[in-house]
Design a protein around this motif. Structure first.
Motif, PDB file in Angstrom:
ATOM      1  N   GLY A  51      27.821  37.340  25.786  1.00 55.56           N
ATOM      2  CA  GLY A  51      26.430  37.648  26.110  1.00 55.56           C
ATOM      3  C   GLY A  51      25.759  38.582  25.124  1.00 55.56           C
ATOM      4  O   GLY A  51      24.662  38.294  24.646  1.00 55.56           O
ATOM      5  N   PRO A  52      26.394  39.716  24.778  1.00 52.86           N
ATOM      6  CA  PRO A  52      25.760  40.632  23.818  1.00 52.86           C
ATOM      7  C   PRO A  52      25.528  39.978  22.454  1.00 52.86           C
ATOM      8  O   PRO A  52      24.528  40.249  21.792  1.00 52.86           O
ATOM      9  CB  PRO A  52      26.766  41.787  23.715  1.00 52.86           C
ATOM     10  N   ILE A  53      26.451  39.120  22.040  1.00 51.74           N
ATOM     11  CA  ILE A  53      26.290  38.438  20.748  1.00 51.74           C
ATOM     12  C   ILE A  53      25.098  37.490  20.808  1.00 51.74           C
ATOM     13  O   ILE A  53      24.272  37.445  19.891  1.00 51.74           O
ATOM     14  CB  ILE A  53      27.567  37.660  20.366  1.00 51.74           C
ATOM     15  N   ARG A  54      25.008  36.720  21.917  1.00 51.85           N
ATOM     16  CA  ARG A  54      23.870  35.794  22.054  1.00 51.85           C
ATOM     17  C   ARG A  54      22.548  36.550  22.066  1.00 51.85           C
ATOM     18  O   ARG A  54      21.572  36.117  21.482  1.00 51.85           O
ATOM     19  CB  ARG A  54      24.024  34.957  23.340  1.00 51.85           C
ATOM     20  N   ARG A  55      22.527  37.702  22.753  1.00 48.99           N
ATOM     21  CA  ARG A  55      21.305  38.505  22.803  1.00 48.99           C
ATOM     22  C   ARG A  55      20.916  38.970  21.410  1.00 48.99           C
ATOM     23  O   ARG A  55      19.766  38.845  20.985  1.00 48.99           O
ATOM     24  CB  ARG A  55      21.502  39.711  23.728  1.00 48.99           C
ATOM     25  N   ALA A  56      21.909  39.488  20.672  1.00 50.99           N
ATOM     26  CA  ALA A  56      21.633  39.986  19.325  1.00 50.99           C
ATOM     27  C   ALA A  56      21.173  38.855  18.400  1.00 50.99           C
ATOM     28  O   ALA A  56      20.261  39.038  17.585  1.00 50.99           O
ATOM     29  CB  ALA A  56      22.882  40.670  18.750  1.00 50.99           C
ATOM     30  N   MET A  57      21.808  37.689  18.516  1.00 55.80           N
ATOM     31  CA  MET A  57      21.398  36.546  17.691  1.00 55.80           C
ATOM     32  C   MET A  57      19.973  36.119  18.037  1.00 55.80           C
ATOM     33  O   MET A  57      19.195  35.757  17.151  1.00 55.80           O
ATOM     34  CB  MET A  57      22.362  35.370  17.898  1.00 55.80           C
ATOM     35  N   GLY A  58      19.633  36.169  19.311  1.00 51.91           N
ATOM     36  CA  GLY A  58      18.272  35.835  19.723  1.00 51.91           C
ATOM     37  C   GLY A  58      17.259  36.802  19.140  1.00 51.91           C
ATOM     38  O   GLY A  58      16.183  36.397  18.671  1.00 51.91           O
ATOM     39  N   ASN A  59      17.610  38.100  19.167  1.00 55.17           N
ATOM     40  CA  ASN A  59      16.729  39.110  18.578  1.00 55.17           C
ATOM     41  C   ASN A  59      16.556  38.865  17.083  1.00 55.17           C
ATOM     42  O   ASN A  59      15.444  38.939  16.545  1.00 55.17           O
ATOM     43  CB  ASN A  59      17.296  40.515  18.798  1.00 55.17           C
ATOM     44  N   LEU A  60      17.663  38.584  16.402  1.00 60.04           N
ATOM     45  CA  LEU A  60      17.611  38.333  14.963  1.00 60.04           C
ATOM     46  C   LEU A  60      16.737  37.121  14.656  1.00 60.04           C
ATOM     47  O   LEU A  60      15.894  37.159  13.752  1.00 60.04           O
ATOM     48  CB  LEU A  60      19.029  38.119  14.415  1.00 60.04           C
ATOM     49  N   ARG A  61      16.929  36.063  15.415  1.00 56.63           N
ATOM     50  CA  ARG A  61      16.138  34.842  15.206  1.00 56.63           C
ATOM     51  C   ARG A  61      14.642  35.131  15.370  1.00 56.63           C
ATOM     52  O   ARG A  61      13.823  34.710  14.550  1.00 56.63           O
ATOM     53  CB  ARG A  61      16.583  33.761  16.202  1.00 56.63           C
ATOM     54  N   ALA A  62      14.306  35.890  16.426  1.00 54.87           N
ATOM     55  CA  ALA A  62      12.895  36.197  16.681  1.00 54.87           C
ATOM     56  C   ALA A  62      12.293  37.034  15.555  1.00 54.87           C
ATOM     57  O   ALA A  62      11.178  36.769  15.078  1.00 54.87           O
ATOM     58  CB  ALA A  62      12.751  36.927  18.019  1.00 54.87           C
ATOM     59  N   VAL A  63      13.039  38.042  15.096  1.00 57.81           N
ATOM     60  CA  VAL A  63      12.552  38.903  14.021  1.00 57.81           C
ATOM     61  C   VAL A  63      12.386  38.107  12.728  1.00 57.81           C
ATOM     62  O   VAL A  63      11.386  38.247  12.020  1.00 57.81           O
ATOM     63  CB  VAL A  63      13.514  40.099  13.810  1.00 57.81           C
ATOM     64  N   LEU A  64      13.362  37.257  12.430  1.00 61.40           N
ATOM     65  CA  LEU A  64      13.267  36.452  11.211  1.00 61.40           C
ATOM     66  C   LEU A  64      12.067  35.513  11.254  1.00 61.40           C
ATOM     67  O   LEU A  64      11.338  35.378  10.265  1.00 61.40           O
ATOM     68  CB  LEU A  64      14.548  35.644  10.999  1.00 61.40           C
ATOM     69  N   VAL A  86       9.724  36.684   8.348  1.00 59.81           N
ATOM     70  CA  VAL A  86       9.886  35.790   7.199  1.00 59.81           C
ATOM     71  C   VAL A  86       8.963  34.586   7.307  1.00 59.81           C
ATOM     72  O   VAL A  86       8.531  34.037   6.299  1.00 59.81           O
ATOM     73  CB  VAL A  86      11.365  35.346   7.074  1.00 59.81           C
ATOM     74  N   GLY A  87       8.636  34.200   8.525  1.00 59.14           N
ATOM     75  CA  GLY A  87       7.789  33.028   8.711  1.00 59.14           C
ATOM     76  C   GLY A  87       6.303  33.324   8.599  1.00 59.14           C
ATOM     77  O   GLY A  87       5.471  32.415   8.658  1.00 59.14           O
ATOM     78  N   ALA A  88       5.955  34.592   8.414  1.00 61.93           N
ATOM     79  CA  ALA A  88       4.545  34.960   8.311  1.00 61.93           C
ATOM     80  C   ALA A  88       3.949  34.444   6.999  1.00 61.93           C
ATOM     81  O   ALA A  88       4.642  34.313   5.992  1.00 61.93           O
ATOM     82  CB  ALA A  88       4.395  36.482   8.391  1.00 61.93           C
ATOM     83  N   GLU A  89       2.661  34.165   7.060  1.00 61.50           N
ATOM     84  CA  GLU A  89       1.971  33.699   5.841  1.00 61.50           C
ATOM     85  C   GLU A  89       1.919  34.824   4.809  1.00 61.50           C
ATOM     86  O   GLU A  89       1.752  35.993   5.156  1.00 61.50           O
ATOM     87  CB  GLU A  89       0.546  33.262   6.182  1.00 61.50           C
ATOM     88  N   GLY A  90       2.074  34.457   3.568  1.00 63.76           N
ATOM     89  CA  GLY A  90       1.927  35.433   2.485  1.00 63.76           C
ATOM     90  C   GLY A  90       3.097  36.381   2.332  1.00 63.76           C
ATOM     91  O   GLY A  90       2.951  37.420   1.697  1.00 63.76           O
ATOM     92  N   VAL A  91       4.252  36.079   2.922  1.00 64.72           N
ATOM     93  CA  VAL A  91       5.404  36.960   2.758  1.00 64.72           C
ATOM     94  C   VAL A  91       5.832  36.937   1.287  1.00 64.72           C
ATOM     95  O   VAL A  91       5.856  35.892   0.638  1.00 64.72           O
ATOM     96  CB  VAL A  91       6.575  36.559   3.697  1.00 64.72           C
ATOM     97  N   GLU A  92       6.109  38.117   0.753  1.00 67.22           N
ATOM     98  CA  GLU A  92       6.433  38.231  -0.667  1.00 67.22           C
ATOM     99  C   GLU A  92       7.892  37.888  -0.930  1.00 67.22           C
ATOM    100  O   GLU A  92       8.756  38.074  -0.070  1.00 67.22           O
ATOM    101  CB  GLU A  92       6.126  39.649  -1.152  1.00 67.22           C
ATOM    102  N   ALA A  93       8.161  37.432  -2.131  1.00 69.64           N
ATOM    103  CA  ALA A  93       9.515  37.051  -2.531  1.00 69.64           C
ATOM    104  C   ALA A  93      10.470  38.245  -2.454  1.00 69.64           C
ATOM    105  O   ALA A  93      11.634  38.097  -2.069  1.00 69.64           O
ATOM    106  CB  ALA A  93       9.511  36.480  -3.947  1.00 69.64           C
ATOM    107  N   ASP A  94       9.979  39.441  -2.793  1.00 68.60           N
ATOM    108  CA  ASP A  94      10.824  40.632  -2.719  1.00 68.60           C
ATOM    109  C   ASP A  94      11.296  40.874  -1.285  1.00 68.60           C
ATOM    110  O   ASP A  94      12.438  41.273  -1.058  1.00 68.60           O
ATOM    111  CB  ASP A  94      10.070  41.875  -3.232  1.00 68.60           C
ATOM    112  N   THR A  95      10.404  40.651  -0.313  1.00 66.59           N
ATOM    113  CA  THR A  95      10.753  40.829   1.097  1.00 66.59           C
ATOM    114  C   THR A  95      11.841  39.841   1.492  1.00 66.59           C
ATOM    115  O   THR A  95      12.805  40.198   2.186  1.00 66.59           O
ATOM    116  CB  THR A  95       9.509  40.645   1.992  1.00 66.59           C
TER     117      THR A  95
END
Length: 193
Positions: free
Chosen positions: A149-162, A166-175
């Motif tokens: 459960g904790p691993i799934r929660r953390a993976m879900g958080n990571l997926r949402a943050v990414l 990263v999926g935002a428009e205009g994200v820079e290559a350095d980011t």
């Protein structure tokens, strides 16, 4: 511990409960699949054992069939749920044995309460009943240890943050490179555990 043979089709239960999926042979020492009545030809309880489990739950409070299925699933930590094709005929048998009696309930659901004969039958089998509920508790404990459960929660958080960062428009290559470096470092740390 005694297990019956594979009975196939509807009797074994076809739904996968709230967790879905399955861990295959040997899960928790029972060969269980979450939310299914058994796995790979094994059953959690034989017929007489399931009668005692249902009777004990009905002794605690009047219940209907669906409630009994959910209660067993809850007590096993979501790892086991008997199918309606097994539970309802067992309730009919308990009624025929005069160990439970139908109660008036709201709607179409039949609610059952224990009879004096049912209470006596549980008292005669108290040691076995305790062992059966210990089996459910052990399955719940094993489920909790292997749940991830904790691993799934953390993976879900990571997926949402990414997705947001990263999926935002205009994200820079350095980011993008910084994010990749963080993920690579996390992978190395996990590998060293």
């Amino acid at each position: 511990m005694r297990f019956g043979h594979h009975h196939g089709r509807h009797e074994r239960g076809q739904h996968c409960g709230p967790r879905g999926g399955g861990w295959g042979r040997g899960f928790g020492g029972f060969g269980m699949h979450p939310g299914r009545e058994g796995g790979r030809g094994r059953r959690m309880f034989d017929g007489s054992e399931l009668r005692l489990v249902l009777l004990k739950l009905i002794e605690e409070q009047p219940r209907h069939g669906y409630d009994l299925i959910r209660e067993i699933e809850e007590r096993s930590g979501g790892a086991y749920a008997p199918s309606p094709g097994v539970v309802y005929p067992t309730l009919t048998m308990l009624g025929d044995m005069e160990l439970i009696a139908e109660q008036k309930a709201e709607g179409a659901k039949k609610s059952f309460a224990i009879t004096e004969a049912g209470t006596a039958h549980l008292a005669e089998n108290a040691e076995l009943v305790a062992a059966l509920f210990a089996r459910l508790a052990q399955l719940a404990s094993t489920q909790a240890q292997t749940d991830g459960g904790p691993i799934r929660r953390a993976m879900g958080n990571l997926r949402a943050v990414l997705m947001n960062r990263v999926g935002a428009e205009g994200v820079e290559a350095d980011t993008l490179h910084e994010v990749a470096a963080i993920l690579d470092e996390a992978a190395r740390k996990i590998e060293r555990l």
